[in-house]
Enzyme design. Structure first.
Site, PDB file in Angstrom:
ATOM      1  N   ASP A 156       1.196  -1.296   0.112  1.00  0.00           N
ATOM      2  CA  ASP A 156       0.174   0.047   0.113  1.00  0.00           C
ATOM      3  C   ASP A 156       0.589   1.240   0.181  1.00  0.00           C
ATOM      4  OD1 ASP A 156      -2.666   2.168   0.140  1.00  0.00           O
ATOM      5  OD2 ASP A 156      -2.975   0.928   1.909  1.00  0.00           O
ATOM      6  N   GLY A 157      -0.192   2.250  -0.396  1.00  0.00           N
ATOM      7  CA  GLY A 157       0.752   4.334  -0.050  1.00  0.00           C
ATOM      8  C   GLY A 157       0.883   4.718   0.948  1.00  0.00           C
TER       9      GLY A 157
ATOM     10  N   ASP B  72       0.606   8.689   2.651  1.00  0.00           N
ATOM     11  CA  ASP B  72       0.580  10.227   2.193  1.00  0.00           C
ATOM     12  C   ASP B  72       1.864  11.102   2.921  1.00  0.00           C
ATOM     13  OD1 ASP B  72      -2.325  10.383   0.937  1.00  0.00           O
ATOM     14  OD2 ASP B  72      -2.814   9.458   3.513  1.00  0.00           O
TER      15      ASP B  72
ATOM     16  N   GLU C 273      -7.258  -0.039   5.734  1.00  0.00           N
ATOM     17  CA  GLU C 273      -6.042  -0.079   5.137  1.00  0.00           C
ATOM     18  C   GLU C 273      -5.264  -0.712   6.100  1.00  0.00           C
ATOM     19  OE1 GLU C 273      -5.633   3.342   1.577  1.00  0.00           O
ATOM     20  OE2 GLU C 273      -5.743   3.746   3.696  1.00  0.00           O
TER      21      GLU C 273
HETATM   22  C1  5RP Z   1      -5.405   5.861   1.017  1.00  0.00           C
HETATM   23  C2  5RP Z   1      -4.350   6.620   1.322  1.00  0.00           C
HETATM   24  C3  5RP Z   1      -3.219   6.374   0.279  1.00  0.00           C
HETATM   25  O1  5RP Z   1      -2.029   4.992   0.209  1.00  0.00           O
HETATM   26  C4  5RP Z   1      -2.352   7.364   0.445  1.00  0.00           C
HETATM   27  O2  5RP Z   1      -3.413   8.491   0.883  1.00  0.00           O
HETATM   28  C5  5RP Z   1      -1.891   7.235  -0.918  1.00  0.00           C
HETATM   29  O3  5RP Z   1      -2.099   8.057  -2.057  1.00  0.00           O
HETATM   30  P1  5RP Z   1      -0.956   7.867  -3.318  1.00  0.00           P
HETATM   31  O4  5RP Z   1      -1.002   6.408  -3.482  1.00  0.00           O
HETATM   32  O5  5RP Z   1      -2.339   8.374  -4.263  1.00  0.00           O
HETATM   33  O6  5RP Z   1      -0.756   9.254  -2.955  1.00  0.00           O
HETATM   34  O7  5RP Z   1      -3.703   5.923   2.445  1.00  0.00           O
HETATM   35  O8  5RP Z   1      -6.944   6.306   1.964  1.00  0.00           O
END
Ligand code: 5RP
Length: 222
Positions: free
Chosen positions: A81-82, A84, A103
């Site tokens: 997962d990514g 912020d 998540e």
């Molecule tokens: C979603 C998240 C995403 O992992 C986070 O917002 C990063 O998003 P991106 O990969 O579009 O920059 O936590 O709830």
């Protein structure tokens, strides 16, 4: 390399952690979407995926990847997962896309959490990104008041409902001296479902797409 290319490069590097026959935990957001595309293109014959959002589940299904209910899965070897924001301890702020609760559940159940980001997300200190807090709608006003007493400036995410039917407060200004402590304290407020600090269950591996290529950081053993 553009930010999007950095995200894509980090996502592709995460394929190293995927083995045939696995059920893979898959997160949400644009970087996770790059991972889904890379996974589908790789041809690795996985058994399926557990998705942390309805949107990711739809995208995975669109590639013919079977979605499993977490309750039916005995173990989840890896979650991709990514984020912020991430610090160098691999503690994260997540939830920019609003999927933080699912998540956090999938990340916590998984044996290994591989976080994929572009270099703008790696910071010395968490907290420039407003902290998402998922709240049961009837408690929105009460929780906002308490967050303000803690020094935060909560703002309701307008026109947004989570996959769980709740609202999100995006909170600026919280001091994150001790993210583990703050994560626990926020979760004790009645009406808070979950907050976007991933400090108690940080990532294990961080793959950062940079101008010079992908760098890997591993968390020191607990
Ligand atoms: C979603 C998240 C995403 O992992 C986070 O917002 C990063 O998003 P991106 O990969 O579009 O920059 O936590 O709830």
């Amino acid at each position: 390399m553009s930010q999007e290319d950095q995200k894509r490069a980090a996502a592709e590097a995460a394929l190293e952690y995927i083995q045939p026959g696995m059920i893979v935990g898959v997160g949400s957001g644009s970087t996770a979407n790059h991972f889904i595309e890379a996974l589908a293109a790789s041809g690795i014959d996985i058994k399926g995926a557990v998705a942390s959002s309805e949107a990711s589940a739809e995208r995975l299904k669109g590639h013919g990847i079977q979605i499993h209910d977490l309750n039916t899965v005995a173990e989840l070897p890896v979650y991709i997962d990514g984020a912020d924001e991430t610090n160098h301890k691999l503690q994260l702020i997540k939830g920019g896309g609003g999927s933080l609760t699912r998540e956090k559940i999938v990340a916590t159940v998984s044996s290994r959490f591989v976080c994929i980001v572009d270099e703008s997300k790696l910071v010395d200190k968490l907290g420039a990104f407003p902290l998402p807090v998922e709240v049961i709608p009837m408690a929105q006003s009460y929780v906002s008041g308490l967050l303000a007493k803690l020094g935060g400036r909560p703002e309701l995410r307008k026109g947004f409902t989570t996959d769980n039917g709740n609202v999100i407060l995006d909170v600026k200004g919280l001091r994150m001296v001790d993210p583990v402590e703050l994560e626990g304290a926020l979760n004790h407020i009645p009406g808070v479902v979950c907050n976007g600090l991933f400090a108690r269950r940080p990532a294990d591996i961080l793959l950062v797409g940079t101008q010079e290529g992908v760098i890997k950081l591993a968390r020191s053993p607990r």
